[in-house]
Design a protein around this motif. Sequence first.
Motif, short mmCIF file in Angstrom:
data_model
loop_
_atom_site.label_atom_id
_atom_site.label_comp_id
_atom_site.label_asym_id
_atom_site.label_seq_id
_atom_site.Cartn_x
_atom_site.Cartn_y
_atom_site.Cartn_z
N ALA A 147 -9.79 6.96 2.35
CA ALA A 147 -9.61 5.61 2.90
C ALA A 147 -8.89 4.70 1.93
CB ALA A 147 -10.97 5.02 3.26
N ARG A 148 -9.05 4.95 0.62
CA ARG A 148 -8.37 4.19 -0.41
C ARG A 148 -7.90 5.15 -1.50
NH1 ARG A 148 -9.22 -1.16 0.41
NH2 ARG A 148 -8.27 -1.69 -1.59
N ILE A 149 -7.03 4.64 -2.38
CA ILE A 149 -6.49 5.48 -3.43
C ILE A 149 -6.23 4.60 -4.65
CG2 ILE A 149 -4.07 5.15 -2.76
CD1 ILE A 149 -3.59 8.10 -3.40
N SER A 150 -6.26 5.20 -5.83
CA SER A 150 -6.02 4.44 -7.05
C SER A 150 -4.55 4.51 -7.43
CB SER A 150 -6.87 4.98 -8.21
OG SER A 150 -6.40 6.27 -8.59
N LEU A 151 -4.10 3.56 -8.27
CA LEU A 151 -2.71 3.55 -8.70
C LEU A 151 -2.41 4.78 -9.56
CD1 LEU A 151 -0.17 1.79 -8.47
CD2 LEU A 151 -0.81 0.69 -10.62
N ALA A 152 -3.40 5.27 -10.29
CA ALA A 152 -3.21 6.47 -11.09
C ALA A 152 -2.91 7.68 -10.20
CB ALA A 152 -4.45 6.74 -11.95
N GLN A 153 -3.61 7.76 -9.08
CA GLN A 153 -3.34 8.86 -8.14
C GLN A 153 -1.95 8.71 -7.53
OE1 GLN A 153 -7.11 7.98 -5.97
NE2 GLN A 153 -7.39 10.22 -5.96
N VAL A 154 -1.56 7.47 -7.26
CA VAL A 154 -0.23 7.22 -6.70
C VAL A 154 0.84 7.67 -7.69
CG1 VAL A 154 1.40 5.43 -5.96
CG2 VAL A 154 -1.00 5.33 -5.24
N ALA A 155 0.63 7.38 -8.98
CA ALA A 155 1.63 7.71 -10.00
C ALA A 155 1.86 9.22 -10.10
CB ALA A 155 1.18 7.16 -11.35
N GLN A 156 0.86 10.01 -9.75
CA GLN A 156 0.99 11.45 -9.80
C GLN A 156 1.70 12.02 -8.57
OE1 GLN A 156 -3.02 12.83 -10.33
NE2 GLN A 156 -3.28 11.80 -12.31
N SER A 157 1.90 11.17 -7.55
CA SER A 157 2.53 11.61 -6.31
C SER A 157 4.04 11.59 -6.45
CB SER A 157 2.13 10.69 -5.16
OG SER A 157 0.74 10.58 -5.02
N PRO A 158 4.74 12.41 -5.66
CA PRO A 158 6.20 12.26 -5.58
C PRO A 158 6.51 10.97 -4.84
CG PRO A 158 5.43 13.89 -4.00
CD PRO A 158 4.23 13.51 -4.83
N LEU A 159 7.17 10.04 -5.52
CA LEU A 159 7.38 8.70 -4.96
C LEU A 159 8.86 8.43 -4.70
CD1 LEU A 159 5.00 6.41 -7.05
CD2 LEU A 159 4.72 7.14 -4.68
N GLY A 166 0.83 -1.20 0.00
CA GLY A 166 0.00 0.00 0.00
C GLY A 166 0.86 1.24 0.00
N LEU A 167 0.21 2.38 -0.07
CA LEU A 167 0.91 3.66 -0.08
C LEU A 167 1.12 4.12 1.35
CD1 LEU A 167 1.96 5.93 -2.02
CD2 LEU A 167 -0.20 7.12 -1.49
N VAL A 168 2.34 4.54 1.66
CA VAL A 168 2.62 5.07 2.98
C VAL A 168 2.97 6.55 2.82
CG1 VAL A 168 5.09 4.46 2.95
CG2 VAL A 168 3.92 4.69 5.13
N THR A 179 3.71 8.13 13.12
CA THR A 179 4.12 9.20 12.20
C THR A 179 3.65 8.98 10.77
OG1 THR A 179 6.25 8.08 11.82
CG2 THR A 179 6.18 9.77 13.56
N LEU A 180 3.32 7.73 10.41
CA LEU A 180 2.96 7.42 9.03
C LEU A 180 1.57 6.79 8.97
CD1 LEU A 180 6.29 5.78 7.77
CD2 LEU A 180 5.57 8.18 7.56
N LYS A 181 0.92 6.96 7.83
CA LYS A 181 -0.36 6.30 7.58
C LYS A 181 -0.25 5.41 6.35
CE LYS A 181 -2.14 10.45 5.18
NZ LYS A 181 -3.20 11.47 5.19
N PHE A 182 -0.96 4.30 6.41
CA PHE A 182 -0.92 3.30 5.34
C PHE A 182 -2.26 3.35 4.61
CE2 PHE A 182 -1.48 -1.02 3.68
CZ PHE A 182 -0.26 -1.24 3.08
N ILE A 183 -2.22 3.58 3.31
CA ILE A 183 -3.43 3.75 2.52
C ILE A 183 -3.50 2.62 1.49
CG2 ILE A 183 -4.73 5.30 1.02
CD1 ILE A 183 -2.96 7.59 2.16
N PRO A 184 -4.54 1.78 1.55
CA PRO A 184 -4.68 0.71 0.54
C PRO A 184 -4.81 1.29 -0.86
CG PRO A 184 -6.14 0.33 2.42
CD PRO A 184 -5.60 1.73 2.57
N VAL A 185 -4.19 0.60 -1.82
CA VAL A 185 -4.26 0.98 -3.23
C VAL A 185 -5.04 -0.11 -3.96
CG1 VAL A 185 -2.94 1.53 -5.30
CG2 VAL A 185 -2.05 2.18 -3.04
N ASP A 186 -6.11 0.31 -4.65
CA ASP A 186 -7.03 -0.67 -5.26
C ASP A 186 -6.31 -1.70 -6.12
OD1 ASP A 186 -9.23 0.54 -4.08
OD2 ASP A 186 -9.51 1.94 -5.74
N GLU A 187 -5.46 -1.26 -7.02
CA GLU A 187 -4.83 -2.18 -7.97
C GLU A 187 -3.75 -3.07 -7.36
OE1 GLU A 187 -6.18 1.45 -10.31
OE2 GLU A 187 -5.34 1.02 -8.34
N LEU A 188 -3.36 -2.79 -6.12
CA LEU A 188 -2.30 -3.59 -5.49
C LEU A 188 -2.82 -4.82 -4.76
CD1 LEU A 188 0.15 -0.90 -4.04
CD2 LEU A 188 0.17 -2.02 -6.28
#
Length: 299
Positions: free
Chosen positions: A180-192, A168-170, A253-262
């Motif tokens: 509560a959840r996020i898509s992989l497309a949204q993750v790709a737009q994030s600084p990773l 998941g996304l941290v 300090t961190l939150k874990f967000i499930p990613v639908d496609e993962l």
Amino acid sequence: MRLDGKLLVTFCVVAQELHFGRAAQRLCISQPPLSQQIKRLEKLVGTPLFERTTRSVSLTPAGAVMFHRASRLCADMQEMLQLTRQSAQGLHGSLRVGLAPSAGYSPVVQALQAYRRQHPQIALSLHEMNSVHMPAALRARELDAAVMRPFAAHADIDTQCVHREALGLVACHDDLVGGARISLAQVAQSPLIGYEADHSPYFRQLLDDLFQQAGLAPRIVQESRLPTILTLVEAGVGRAIVPWSLARLHADTLKFIPVDELAPRPASLVMATLRGNANPALANFVATLLAHPGTQAQE
């Protein structure tokens, strides 16, 4: 005539009982052969070991010295035989296990604790090591087993999956990303924060495949390895895709967000062993890890 272990045991039994009849019963032989064995031993030693009368049997001073030493030798011999049998059954000996850094945060640790409790006579030594280096360590007999991330198949190394868990996304708690959840497309737009290919090839390939199959190009701002990636996330460098077990250790300090496609692509830990490793303790170790409830796959 040579002095052997059987003759020493015979002597010690007579010295303990100080009665040839009772000693013969313990040794499951008749009294005349027992008396002959003691006479042969005294001839070999060159001095009487027992004083015999019609009413009693006692040790001579020389016999007392021999009994003191022989008792220790017989005890050592029995211990030697017991430890040898236990070693052949995998109940005594040593085992060297390599652990990938991220494996130390997984339920595999509870399985290792269970193995220690069940096999206290095995000296279990754990060595933190990058998964990249473990196949060579197995071949060099520096490790008996390795709990590591999957790697390219090797004909001489057997692997079995011991744990699967969600990715998941941290992100930092104050990060405004998603809900509560996020898509992989949204993750790709994030600084990773990505994974270094030379130190973390498994995670690097896993994420490369995920984004490529989705037709996405992630915005990688820095590459590193676990657990350093979590420190970079805490420092605000970016977000990262990591196994759930690591994220929960930084829950303050961190939150874990499930990613639908993962969801269909969990991260795996495998146990690797060199084919033909003759360490008797290895079979029990493998069985314990595979049977432990904590190492069952978690999707």
